[in-house]
Design an enzyme around this catalytic site. Structure first.
Site, short mmCIF file in Angstrom:
data_model
loop_
_atom_site.label_atom_id
_atom_site.label_comp_id
_atom_site.label_asym_id
_atom_site.label_seq_id
_atom_site.Cartn_x
_atom_site.Cartn_y
_atom_site.Cartn_z
CE LYS A 16 11.34 21.54 35.36
NZ LYS A 16 9.83 21.98 35.46
NE ARG A 91 10.51 18.35 41.35
CZ ARG A 91 10.25 18.10 39.87
NH1 ARG A 91 11.30 17.77 39.34
NH2 ARG A 91 9.11 18.19 39.34
NE ARG A 130 4.29 16.95 30.18
CZ ARG A 130 4.93 17.11 30.93
NH1 ARG A 130 6.30 17.87 30.74
NH2 ARG A 130 4.45 17.06 32.11
NE ARG A 167 5.26 13.68 32.88
CZ ARG A 167 6.05 14.62 33.39
NH1 ARG A 167 7.00 14.91 32.67
NH2 ARG A 167 6.27 15.13 34.67
NE ARG A 178 3.51 17.19 37.69
CZ ARG A 178 3.48 17.22 36.72
NH1 ARG A 178 2.32 16.78 35.84
NH2 ARG A 178 4.72 17.54 35.80
P1 AP5 Z 1 7.94 20.82 29.20
O1 AP5 Z 1 9.06 21.22 28.55
O2 AP5 Z 1 7.59 19.07 29.28
O3 AP5 Z 1 7.76 21.19 30.73
P2 AP5 Z 1 8.73 20.80 32.03
O4 AP5 Z 1 9.37 22.28 32.69
O5 AP5 Z 1 9.75 20.23 31.68
O6 AP5 Z 1 7.59 20.07 32.94
P3 AP5 Z 1 7.49 18.89 33.72
O7 AP5 Z 1 6.10 18.36 33.92
O8 AP5 Z 1 8.38 17.58 32.96
O9 AP5 Z 1 8.40 19.18 34.87
P4 AP5 Z 1 8.27 18.23 36.39
O10 AP5 Z 1 9.32 19.23 37.14
O11 AP5 Z 1 6.96 18.68 36.93
O12 AP5 Z 1 8.42 17.09 35.98
P5 AP5 Z 1 9.42 15.84 36.39
O13 AP5 Z 1 9.44 15.06 35.28
O14 AP5 Z 1 10.72 16.58 36.50
O15 AP5 Z 1 6.79 21.39 28.60
C1 AP5 Z 1 5.35 21.25 29.08
C2 AP5 Z 1 4.41 21.59 27.96
O16 AP5 Z 1 4.37 22.94 27.57
C3 AP5 Z 1 4.76 20.67 26.62
O17 AP5 Z 1 3.53 20.08 26.13
C4 AP5 Z 1 5.43 21.63 25.80
O18 AP5 Z 1 5.18 21.29 24.38
C5 AP5 Z 1 4.98 22.80 26.23
N1 AP5 Z 1 5.66 24.03 26.04
C6 AP5 Z 1 7.06 24.12 26.27
N2 AP5 Z 1 7.45 25.51 26.23
C7 AP5 Z 1 6.36 25.97 25.66
C8 AP5 Z 1 6.16 27.37 25.36
N3 AP5 Z 1 7.48 28.30 25.49
N4 AP5 Z 1 5.13 28.00 24.82
C9 AP5 Z 1 4.03 26.96 24.91
N5 AP5 Z 1 4.00 25.76 25.12
C10 AP5 Z 1 5.32 25.42 25.39
O19 AP5 Z 1 9.07 15.23 37.88
C11 AP5 Z 1 8.00 14.44 37.73
C12 AP5 Z 1 7.70 13.75 38.98
O20 AP5 Z 1 9.01 13.24 39.41
C13 AP5 Z 1 7.67 14.86 40.35
O21 AP5 Z 1 6.29 15.02 40.54
C14 AP5 Z 1 8.18 14.05 41.36
O22 AP5 Z 1 7.23 13.06 41.84
C15 AP5 Z 1 9.37 13.28 40.87
N6 AP5 Z 1 10.77 13.80 40.52
C16 AP5 Z 1 11.32 14.25 39.79
N7 AP5 Z 1 12.33 14.90 40.07
C17 AP5 Z 1 12.51 14.92 41.27
C18 AP5 Z 1 13.45 15.35 42.43
N8 AP5 Z 1 14.52 16.11 42.02
N9 AP5 Z 1 13.04 15.38 43.67
C19 AP5 Z 1 11.82 14.51 44.28
N10 AP5 Z 1 11.03 14.05 43.15
C20 AP5 Z 1 11.28 14.20 41.95
#
Ligand code: AP5
Length: 220
Positions: A16, A91, A130, A167, A178
């Protein structure tokens, strides 16, 4: 005119953030990532950050009312008037319903929800490999998208090289939690948006640039 008000939905590691960064640069609309907003609050040591950290380090969701309030404030900012990419929000069904109400109030209908679909085994490898820059948030992967040779890592921000970090919630035991939270709390949103006829599914198990060109095609 391509779609400019969208949600990127998908499991942790689906890509994402990677896709949102590209879209933000191309369409000149902000990426609104609740994870990034919460991590910034943690770095600043604010009360919000201290509270959020207790949830994020365990891989569980921050309470709905906290993140809904953050998104409400962010959507009211001037740069969000002409479009936005929601990344990591909503979410839960409660967050999705709150967003619907918020958007009615703002007169900004949601145009599309794009589910980036990736098999779970691939997600674990993506997250544990990552690395991202603590300053500009640029996302890399040790194997799939390696950073340029360093340190120092070349950057586009003045005076300082990129500072690559892992991270804390990308540790294997937290990653598993997660994924389980995603299945239980966020997957129901797939049916929610399918019923609203907003859902588009994108095969995310391909190289990032291929996924991006398909995403652009979907957005018109
Ligand atoms: P990346 O693009 O970073 O993936 P992502 O989907 O953004 O993953 P996140 O871990 O950021 O998602 P998340 O939803 O768990 O985290 P968030 O910060 O929202 O890609 C991942 C890796 O893969 C990278 O190394 C990239 O280079 C590689 N990659 C990408 N595309 C690729 C491809 N096509 N092929 C190969 N490799 C690829 O949330 C973190 C925490 O915050 C949650 O656990 C929760 O505690 C809190 N939080 C955040 N939002 C909320 C909410 N709305 N409600 C409640 N708690 C929340």
């Amino acid at each position: 005119m391509p779609i400019r008000r969208l949600i990127l939905l998908g499991a942790p590691g689906a890509g994402k953030g990677t896709q949102a960064q590209k879209l933000m640069a191309d369409l000149a609309i902000p990426q609104i990532s609740t994870g990034d907003i919460l991590r910034a609050a943690i770095s600043r040591g604010t009360a919000l950050g201290q509270e959020a950290k207790t949830y994020m380090e365990r891989g569980v969701l921050v309470p709905d009312e906290v993140v809904i309030g953050l998104v409400e404030q962010r959507l009211a900012e001037a740069d969000a008037a002409t479009g936005w990419i929601l990344d990591g929000f909503p979410r839960t069904p409660v967050q999705a319903e709150a967003l619907d109400a918020l958007l009615v109030g703002l007169g900004q209908p949601l145009e599309a929800v794009v589910l980036i679909d990736v098999p779970e085994a691939q997600l674990i490898e993506r997250l544990t490999g990552r690395r991202s820059c603590a300053i500009c948030k640029r996302i890399y992967h040790l194997r799939f998208n390696p950073p340029p040779p360093g340190p120092p890592y070349p950057s586009e921000h003045p005076d300082r090289p990129c500072e690559l970090v892992q991270r804390p919630d990308d540790a294997l035991e937290v990653v598993s939690k997660r994924q389980a939270v995603y299945r239980q709390s966020t997957e129901p949103l797939i049916a929610y948006y399918r019923e609203q006829k907003k859902l588009q599914v994108l095969d995310g198990d391909r190289p990032p640039e291929i996924v991006y060109s398909e995403l652009r095609r979907l957005l018109g």
